[in-house]
Design a protein around this motif. Structure first.
Motif, PDB file in Angstrom:
ATOM      1  N   LEU A 189      23.244 -34.079 -16.546  1.00 56.45           N
ATOM      2  CA  LEU A 189      23.034 -34.157 -17.954  1.00 56.45           C
ATOM      3  C   LEU A 189      21.448 -33.709 -18.347  1.00 56.45           C
ATOM      4  CD1 LEU A 189      24.166 -35.115 -20.811  1.00 56.45           C
ATOM      5  CD2 LEU A 189      22.869 -37.220 -20.467  1.00 56.45           C
ATOM      6  N   MET A 190      20.533 -34.264 -17.760  1.00 54.10           N
ATOM      7  CA  MET A 190      19.050 -33.610 -18.246  1.00 54.10           C
ATOM      8  C   MET A 190      18.300 -33.803 -16.840  1.00 54.10           C
ATOM      9  SD  MET A 190      18.376 -34.884 -21.783  1.00 54.10           S
ATOM     10  CE  MET A 190      16.978 -33.563 -22.208  1.00 54.10           C
ATOM     11  N   SER A 191      17.156 -33.080 -16.772  1.00 50.69           N
ATOM     12  CA  SER A 191      16.438 -32.873 -15.975  1.00 50.69           C
ATOM     13  C   SER A 191      15.119 -33.375 -16.777  1.00 50.69           C
ATOM     14  CB  SER A 191      16.187 -31.600 -15.184  1.00 50.69           C
ATOM     15  OG  SER A 191      17.367 -31.105 -14.709  1.00 50.69           O
ATOM     16  N   VAL A 192      14.096 -34.113 -15.921  1.00 49.42           N
ATOM     17  CA  VAL A 192      12.856 -34.273 -16.438  1.00 49.42           C
ATOM     18  C   VAL A 192      11.825 -34.109 -15.544  1.00 49.42           C
ATOM     19  CG1 VAL A 192      11.612 -36.245 -17.679  1.00 49.42           C
ATOM     20  CG2 VAL A 192      14.092 -36.362 -17.701  1.00 49.42           C
ATOM     21  N   TYR A 193      10.712 -33.171 -15.475  1.00 47.86           N
ATOM     22  CA  TYR A 193      10.034 -33.026 -14.650  1.00 47.86           C
ATOM     23  C   TYR A 193       8.463 -33.538 -15.238  1.00 47.86           C
ATOM     24  CZ  TYR A 193      13.281 -30.142 -12.265  1.00 47.86           C
ATOM     25  OH  TYR A 193      14.251 -29.759 -11.336  1.00 47.86           O
ATOM     26  N   SER A 194       8.366 -33.518 -16.651  1.00 48.11           N
ATOM     27  CA  SER A 194       6.937 -33.755 -17.020  1.00 48.11           C
ATOM     28  C   SER A 194       7.090 -35.046 -17.935  1.00 48.11           C
ATOM     29  CB  SER A 194       6.270 -32.505 -17.829  1.00 48.11           C
ATOM     30  OG  SER A 194       7.088 -31.936 -18.789  1.00 48.11           O
TER      31      SER A 194
END
Lengths: 114, 106
Positions: free
Chosen positions: B47-52
């Motif tokens: 669904l979503m990527s969170v890198y920061s």
């Protein structure tokens, strides 16, 4: 583009039989993961490979479970002998690289051991 | 081993509502996180990527709070089609949370 391909989609067999699950990762992905999902335990990592080499198999429940990746486009998960408590959905996933990359899952194999 | 923990829910919300889920993690070295959606009897889908600190995609916003070691997923203007189980995972640990069940009610 073809996604991760798993076979069979469903498997029903009697306890004591050998079960082999198969996975073809997305072309170009160099990491492959095997998971097991049950209602009680959720999605559990069994083993993962990077460049066809097993990196972490600490999630493999017992010696009855084994996994191989003879080449970049094929992996197997084998259970021998199978037991009713092995009944679960087994997912294969692949990704570019090992860390910090999203995984793409296959449709899964629904395994029922009678 | 519980590297990632989620509230299993279920969350039952009316159409149009805003709903948020949290996912706590134990390894402070984790650098990335992902939210997956899983429909009944289907595979998890990214669904979503969170890198920061966070990421936004339409009605969906994911935020990362490193100080408190949690990530959140916010869904605005809920649709019936958002009904699913939402799973979070640390990008370098591969341990998924048990998932949060969401049902959007007409």
């Amino acid at each position: 583009d073809a996604g991760v391909i798993q076979s069979p989609r469903h498997e029903v067999t009697e306890m004591g039989q050998e079960v082999t699950l198969r996975c073809k990762p997305i072309s170009g992905h160099n990491s492959l993961f095997w998971y097991r999902q049950t209602m009680m335990r959720g999605l559990e990592l069994l083993i993962y490979f990077n460049n066809n080499v097993p990196i972490d198999d600490s999630g493999m429940p017992e010696d009855r479970f084994s996994a191989k990746m003879p080449n970049a486009s094929f992996s197997t998960l084998k259970i021998q002998p199978s037991e009713p408590r092995d009944s679960a959905v087994y997912f294969c996933a692949s990704s570019h690289g090992v860390s910090n990359q999203p995984q793409h899952f296959g449709d899964g194999t629904r395994l029922s051991i009678l | 081993r519980k590297e990632v923990e989620q509230d299993p829910g279920p969350f039952n919300v009316p159409e149009g509502a805003t709903v948020a889920f949290n996912c706590t993690y134990s390894n402070s070295a984790s650098q990335s996180f992902f939210w997956y959606r899983q429909d009944c009897r289907k595979e998890p889908k990214l669904l979503m990527s969170v890198y920061s600190s966070g990421n936004e995609d339409g009605r969906f916003t994911a935020q990362l709070n490193r100080a408190s070691q949690y990530i959140s997923l916010l869904i605005r203007d809920s649709k019936l089609s958002d009904s699913a189980t939402y799973l979070c995972v640390s990008g370098n640990q591969f341990y998924f949370g048990t998932g949060t069940s969401l049902t959007v009610i007409p």
